[in-house]
Scaffold this motif. Sequence first.
Motif, PDB file in Angstrom:
ATOM      1  N   VAL A  35      -5.645  -3.924   2.847  1.00  0.00           N
ATOM      2  CA  VAL A  35      -4.342  -3.992   2.892  1.00  0.00           C
ATOM      3  C   VAL A  35      -3.621  -4.329   1.547  1.00  0.00           C
ATOM      4  O   VAL A  35      -2.223  -4.736   1.583  1.00  0.00           O
ATOM      5  CB  VAL A  35      -4.595  -5.248   3.460  1.00  0.00           C
ATOM      6  CG1 VAL A  35      -2.956  -6.698   3.437  1.00  0.00           C
ATOM      7  CG2 VAL A  35      -4.920  -6.085   5.201  1.00  0.00           C
ATOM      8  N   GLY A  36      -4.307  -4.659   0.409  1.00  0.00           N
ATOM      9  CA  GLY A  36      -3.832  -4.823  -1.003  1.00  0.00           C
ATOM     10  C   GLY A  36      -3.466  -3.518  -1.414  1.00  0.00           C
ATOM     11  O   GLY A  36      -2.041  -3.513  -1.699  1.00  0.00           O
ATOM     12  N   ASP A  39      -0.546  -2.811   0.840  1.00  0.00           N
ATOM     13  CA  ASP A  39       0.505  -4.301  -0.615  1.00  0.00           C
ATOM     14  C   ASP A  39       1.102  -3.325  -1.194  1.00  0.00           C
ATOM     15  O   ASP A  39       2.248  -3.322  -1.850  1.00  0.00           O
ATOM     16  CB  ASP A  39      -0.345  -5.269  -0.314  1.00  0.00           C
ATOM     17  CG  ASP A  39       0.970  -6.124  -1.108  1.00  0.00           C
ATOM     18  OD1 ASP A  39       2.092  -6.080  -0.773  1.00  0.00           O
ATOM     19  OD2 ASP A  39       0.346  -7.154  -1.757  1.00  0.00           O
ATOM     20  N   VAL A  40       0.563  -2.606  -2.339  1.00  0.00           N
ATOM     21  CA  VAL A  40       0.836  -2.169  -3.478  1.00  0.00           C
ATOM     22  C   VAL A  40       1.236  -0.855  -3.477  1.00  0.00           C
ATOM     23  O   VAL A  40       2.399  -0.601  -4.294  1.00  0.00           O
ATOM     24  CB  VAL A  40      -0.296  -1.943  -4.859  1.00  0.00           C
ATOM     25  CG1 VAL A  40      -0.110  -0.885  -6.078  1.00  0.00           C
ATOM     26  CG2 VAL A  40      -1.248  -3.209  -4.857  1.00  0.00           C
TER      27      VAL A  40
END
Lengths: 87, 261
Positions: A35-36, A39-40
């Motif tokens: 998910v990170g 996101d980035v």
Amino acid sequence: MPRFYLHISDGTLFSEDQEGSEFHDIEAARRAAIVGLRDVMSAELKDGQINMAAFVEVEDEDHQLVMTVPFLDSVEVLTKHHRRPKK
Amino acid sequence: METQETPGQTRIASAARSRTEGCIRFIAKLGAASTLSAEDEQAIADLCQDPRSVPAKSHLIREGDNPHNVLLMMEGWAARYSLVSDGGRQITAILLPGDFCDLHVTILGRMDHSIIALTAAKVAFIPHKVMQDLPINRPEVARALWRATLIDEAVLRQWIVNIGRRTASERIAHLFCELHARLKLVGLVEDGQFDLPLSQDVIADALGLTNVHVNRMLKNLRAEGIIALKEGELTILDLKRLQKLAGFDASYLHREMLVKQ
């Protein structure tokens, strides 16, 4: 809950996670890595650039590397397109 | 670095020594924008009596609760938040020493969000009745509290702008600029340095980001020499650049009222 460190490399720099976060288990940490990354990368995409070689390294409490999640494993890349329907 | 004494600090210096630090801070915050008499200040000091100690990570109040008291942060930090159906958390306010957690909440009767202590805290629980009588007994204090509420709303508006329209690095920069300005008002900033008891997860939940993204953006701000962050202490090395990056305009905090004094 165990603590994991999620370091991200996105081509511009390697960003070490000095603080870490608590996760229920390693699967939850892997999920956060995915998910990170998304996101980035979506933020980079908005800026008009994306580095496909980005990855997140997951370390356990003892700073032992437990997995590497490449960006390309966090998304499904589709190249199929649909033609305009014939009139 | 600014060496000038802030109005908040002046207030703190002039306040009675016998009052607790938290109470003095609260008077400083409210008094900064108004002309409070000695009696008014005493009325505020009375509000701060017998604060309760609250451990970190404990709830001050939960969604659905029926609030009987107005909560006032005397020491420590707290966060207002709501949960979404997948368990995700959105923090909608960071509450600092001298902040009310919902001044008029007792009027509504049921909490529509929760408040959690981010650090060990001291919280004054003010009975609804006391708040109700305040406009009659001490109109200047009531006016100062009303102003504080309006400024809380202005902060919330800026948070919406931040989350809705700013990039990840701008959001973090804006949050840091705001905390710096708010903490300065209550005398908790020294040489651009202040305690920042916010984990990456909390920052992420306040800004609508993931903790990986927060980590990445903090790295940027450090690498650029704009901030230093170590063991829960934030140092703003270059406030001008941080403000420029954030597009920060402090006017929404209405500190211009301080100058009128």
